[in-house]
Design an enzyme around this catalytic site. Structure first.
Site, PDB file in Angstrom:
ATOM      1  CB  SER A   1       0.365  -2.689  -2.863  1.00  0.00           C
ATOM      2  OG  SER A   1      -0.224  -2.423  -4.117  1.00  0.00           O
TER       3      SER A   1
ATOM      4  N   GLY B   1       2.155   1.616  -1.422  1.00  0.00           N
ATOM      5  CA  GLY B   1       3.405   2.317  -1.638  1.00  0.00           C
ATOM      6  C   GLY B   1       4.172   2.481  -0.334  1.00  0.00           C
ATOM      7  CB  ALA B   2       5.833   5.433   1.151  1.00  0.00           C
TER       8      ALA B   2
ATOM      9  N   GLY C   1       2.959   1.005   2.989  1.00  0.00           N
ATOM     10  CA  GLY C   1       2.938  -0.424   3.232  1.00  0.00           C
ATOM     11  C   GLY C   1       1.805  -1.135   2.523  1.00  0.00           C
TER      12      GLY C   1
ATOM     13  CG  ASP D   1       4.154  -6.649 -10.580  1.00  0.00           C
ATOM     14  OD1 ASP D   1       2.942  -6.412 -10.404  1.00  0.00           O
ATOM     15  OD2 ASP D   1       4.829  -6.118 -11.476  1.00  0.00           O
TER      16      ASP D   1
END
Length: 315
Positions: free
Chosen positions: A220, A222-223, A225, A252
């Site tokens: 993951s 964040g912004a 993707g 999560d």
């Protein structure tokens, strides 16, 4: 069915302020309380979408009683293992511009017998589960190889196991070869021991882990993707959120959507898209609230099987 293990669950209290100023008195614009801990959040996200899940977690003290009440209210089937200590209370301060400041307590000091009971309860609930997921930090007293023991136990029973943690517990789990891991950008850099400034750096680090025996590495970002890597595929997915409210629990929810997709027969690309959709929807919600089906509407997800690996990452 997806079974989650959360060795260090929490009560998550979110407090909303216009702007946080250190050392000043603030009058909150509002607050909310949710059951927390990474595995608990995964189960909450699954339950909110009508998917079958069971959360296994230690329960102790007044906060433990409240945690069970909140899980009941959320419709999350759970197995509480009694412990002598008290479940922790975590506080998130959320500012109007989307900035989140977190204060996390350490959690109860678990005994060897309590840890053994927690692991045994999880393995018992692994029977018939599509995935067993070990998530989050470890409570004080829990051995650093708890997730590695979970991997060994689930594999011995013929099940599939995923791990989302950090530091030494994550490193030990990776050495035991879970089927899937979901680090974030910083956790992957910590795991491989060097910075990962570009998407290609993330890709190369993930490929090294695949070569070491992990089947799926989902990172993951964040912004930026998420990037999913297997032996045969490299897939990037991204959803743009214009007005984020809270990032608490978004990773999560992304893991919950990914595993739900994989367990329901979708392709890896479809499952990643579902994970990014669930994670993006969580960012639009206050505190650590998880998305309901209506929250998934009107959030487009961009999916690429040939991502531009030269792009720099935001963090």
């Amino acid at each position: 069915m997806i079974t989650t293990l959360t060795p260090n669950p929490s009560i998550d209290r979110a407090v909303f302020v216009d702007a946080l100023s250190r050392g000043e008195v603030h009058r909150a614009a509002g607050s909310r309380v949710d059951p927390g801990g990474k595995g608990v959040n995964v189960s909450r996200a699954l339950a909110a979408q009508g998917a079958a899940t069971t959360a296994v977690l230690p329960i102790g003290g007044p906060e433990g009683h409240l945690l069970e009440e909140l899980l009941d209210q959320a419709g999350v089937d759970h197995v509480g293992v009694p412990v002598a200590g008290t479940v922790r209370m975590n506080i998130s301060v959320l500012e109007a511009d989307g900035t989140t400041t977190k204060l996390n307590e350490p959690g109860p000091d678990l005994t060897t017998a309590e840890v053994d009971s927690l692991l045994a309860a999880t393995l018992e609930r692994s029977a018939g589960a599509d995935w067993v997921v070990g998530c989050g930090s470890l409570s004080p007293g829990a051995p650093g190889d708890l997730y590695a023991a979970l991997v060994d136990g689930v594999r011995a029973r013929g099940g599939r196991v995923a791990v989302d943690s950090s530091g030494a517990p994550m490193a030990a789990a990776v050495a035991a070869r879970p089927h899937l891991i979901k680090p974030n950008h910083e956790e992957l850099a910590e795991l491989v021991g060097h910075s990962l400034p570009t998407l290609d750096d993330v890709h190369r680090a993930a490929k090294d882990l695949i070569a070491a025996g992990i089947e799926v590495v989902a990172v993951s970002l964040g912004a930026d993707g998420a990037l999913l890597v297997t032996d045969a595929e490299v897939i990037h997915a991204r959803a743009t959120i214009q007005a984020p409210l809270s990032t608490v629990g978004a990773g999560d929810c992304m893991l919950a959507g990914l595993l739900h997709g994989l367990s329901s027969g979708r392709t890896t690309a479809e499952a990643l898209s579902m994970g990014v959709l669930w994670g993006a929807a969580a960012v639009t919600l206050p505190g650590s609230r998880v998305p309901a089906p209506a929250d998934l509407l009107d959030i487009p997800v961009e999916l690429s099987h040939t991502p531009d690996l030269t792009r720099s990452l935001a963090h």
